[in-house]
Scaffold this active site. Structure first.
Site, mmCIF file in Angstrom:
data_model
loop_
_atom_site.group_PDB
_atom_site.id
_atom_site.type_symbol
_atom_site.label_atom_id
_atom_site.label_comp_id
_atom_site.label_asym_id
_atom_site.label_seq_id
_atom_site.Cartn_x
_atom_site.Cartn_y
_atom_site.Cartn_z
ATOM 1 N N TYR A 23 43.192 49.641 30.917
ATOM 2 C CA TYR A 23 43.453 50.791 31.780
ATOM 3 C C TYR A 23 44.624 51.630 31.275
ATOM 4 C CZ TYR A 23 40.165 48.736 35.003
ATOM 5 O OH TYR A 23 39.022 48.229 35.559
ATOM 6 N N LYS A 56 36.445 34.494 40.967
ATOM 7 C CA LYS A 56 35.852 33.738 39.877
ATOM 8 C C LYS A 56 36.501 32.361 39.765
ATOM 9 C CE LYS A 56 34.577 37.670 36.906
ATOM 10 N NZ LYS A 56 34.781 38.275 35.573
ATOM 11 N N HIS A 111 31.069 48.447 40.501
ATOM 12 C CA HIS A 111 32.217 48.170 39.630
ATOM 13 C C HIS A 111 32.944 49.451 39.254
ATOM 14 C CE1 HIS A 111 34.025 44.711 37.664
ATOM 15 N NE2 HIS A 111 34.321 45.483 36.632
ATOM 16 N N ARG A 150 35.866 49.931 41.391
ATOM 17 C CA ARG A 150 36.995 49.097 40.964
ATOM 18 C C ARG A 150 37.791 49.801 39.866
ATOM 19 N NH1 ARG A 150 38.343 43.444 41.021
ATOM 20 N NH2 ARG A 150 38.880 42.634 38.962
ATOM 21 N N HIS A 207 43.228 39.904 37.840
ATOM 22 C CA HIS A 207 42.904 39.506 36.475
ATOM 23 C C HIS A 207 43.739 38.290 36.090
ATOM 24 C CE1 HIS A 207 41.512 43.857 35.399
ATOM 25 N NE2 HIS A 207 40.532 43.134 35.898
ATOM 26 N N ARG A 237 35.109 42.524 43.722
ATOM 27 C CA ARG A 237 33.872 42.466 42.947
ATOM 28 C C ARG A 237 32.694 42.306 43.899
ATOM 29 N NH1 ARG A 237 37.607 38.981 40.449
ATOM 30 N NH2 ARG A 237 38.271 39.658 38.367
#
Length: 400
Positions: free
Chosen positions: A380, A277, A345, A348, A371, A253
């Site tokens: 996806y 994150k 992004h 990604r 994730h 990211r």
């Protein structure tokens, strides 16, 4: 002019240190010479009016600027141009606290709002930046129309009109962000007594449903065109190439690229630590091309500095890059390659799509993209058209 008037006056003890500090920050020698000339003139004026360095405040700087105008000078430095000097004096203890610089009523209010977001809301720096930028646009538009009464005459219709203009040029996801940012500043204005009504309730929600679109990514050939288009013989090109490779090969990211530190790269083990994150740290293998790009940037293009973050702006002052620079780099690469402008992004998404095309499972994609919830990766599945064709049922009444 006598020889004594060419001395830097009260600023004399700080001239050499300030010049060295500017060079350390990456300013060019020509810029440093210009800054020191201004410091010298300021120091001489401080002697004339009997002002000590410890008394250097915004109103003193304004008096100096007024004196320069009165003397007929055609080149009067702006108040903002004194930011480096004030920052240096604070860093060495010559000034007790950082001196705030004046601004318009909008800037003063936005500065108070920024402090509220940091101190009372405890938001991350990147979030504060987004919220402040939206607040400044909103309040500045009102100030152009109503002058200093830009808050007093604020009404719900003004809020809606601004939101309509903002959301007309962005995606559903970005529009939801604008709503949150606008509600925050309106809540601040109400809690601090600037408005009598909580106009945050006037901000409507954005109509949008989860997982209704297909993730869009670039083709693998387009990603290669972005990488090839970087001029790796220049400092900026070497940096941009390393950034793009990190995003395209490892799916980092933008904020993870900006947070990357020198100690996060384990050259012996061939691994890289990703600061993701929620303060999560993940170890990923360091592919050969990613390692080569980082090594080339660090050895040949990165300025010499004590800053631990890997990536820095090309121009002074030297500091870690902001996360939004990663998307700026991506967009410029798209322009060079003759492709539609997209943000970082999208690379990604392209990595996830290409992994599925090569036979990877959703679990494997989830591990690479880091994730926390497999449901996030499930979107996806929409781009795995080969597998979807196998499980798709024929439409009733249609013969295949």
């Amino acid at each position: 002019m006598s020889k004594s008037r060419r001395r830097p006056g009260r600023m004399g003890p700080h001239v050499a240190g300030f010049g060295a500090w500017l060079l350390e920050q990456g300013y060019t020698p020509g810029t440093v010479r210009g800054e020191l000339k201004v410091v010298g003139r300021l120091g001489l004026w401080m002697v004339d009016v009997d002002v000590e360095v410890s008394q250097l405040k915004v109103d003193v700087i304004e008096e100096f600027r007024a004196a320069r105008r009165a003397s007929g000078s055609r080149c009067v430095p702006s108040v903002r141009s004194f930011r480096p000097l004030l920052a240096y004096l604070v860093s060495i203890g010559a000034l007790a606290v950082e001196v705030p610089l004046p601004g318009s009523p909008v800037e003063v209010l936005v500065a108070e709002y920024r402090s509220w977001l940091v101190v009372e809301r405890g938001l991350a720096a990147t979030t504060v930046l987004r919220y402040v930028n939206t607040a400044h646009r909103f309040l500045q538009e009102r100030a152009v129309v109503t002058g200093d009464r830009f808050v007093d005459e604020l009404a719900g219709v003004d809020v809606i009109a601004f939101l309509v203009r903002e959301t007309a040029r962005c995606s559903v996801g970005a529009a939801k962000g604008r709503v949150a940012e606008l509600r925050a500043v309106l809540k601040f204005l109400y809690l601090k007594g600037f408005t009598s009504k909580n106009l945050a309730t006037a901000v409507p929600a954005v109509a949008g449903w989860h997982d209704t679109t297909v993730p869009s990514g670039l083709a693998a050939s387009d990603v290669e065109r972005l990488l090839v288009g970087c001029d790796r013989d220049t400092a900026g090109g070497a940096r941009d190439y390393a950034i793009l490779v990190l995003v395209a090969r490892l799916g980092l990211r933008s904020i993870e690229v900006a947070r990357l530190e020198l100690g996060d790269i384990d050259w012996r083990a061939g691994e890289i630590i990703v600061r993701g994150k929620a303060r999560r740290h993940d170890r990923l293998p360091l592919p050969l091309d990613v390692g080569d790009a980082l090594a080339a940037y660090l050895s040949d293009a990165r300025p010499v500095t004590t800053i631990r973050q890997v990536f820095m702006p090309v121009k002074a002052p030297r500091r870690p890059i902001r996360a939004d620079l990663v998307s700026d780099v991506t967009r410029r690469a798209c322009e060079r390659a003759g492709l539609p402008r997209v943000g970082a992004h999208r690379l990604r998404h392209a990595l996830a799509t290409e992994m599925l095309r090569q036979g990877a499972t959703l679990v494997e994609v989830s591990q690479v993209l880091r994730h926390r919830d497999l449901a996030t990766t499930a979107i996806y599945a929409k781009v795995d058209f080969v597998t979807l064709r196998r499980v798709a049922q024929p439409w009733p009444g249609v013969e295949l």
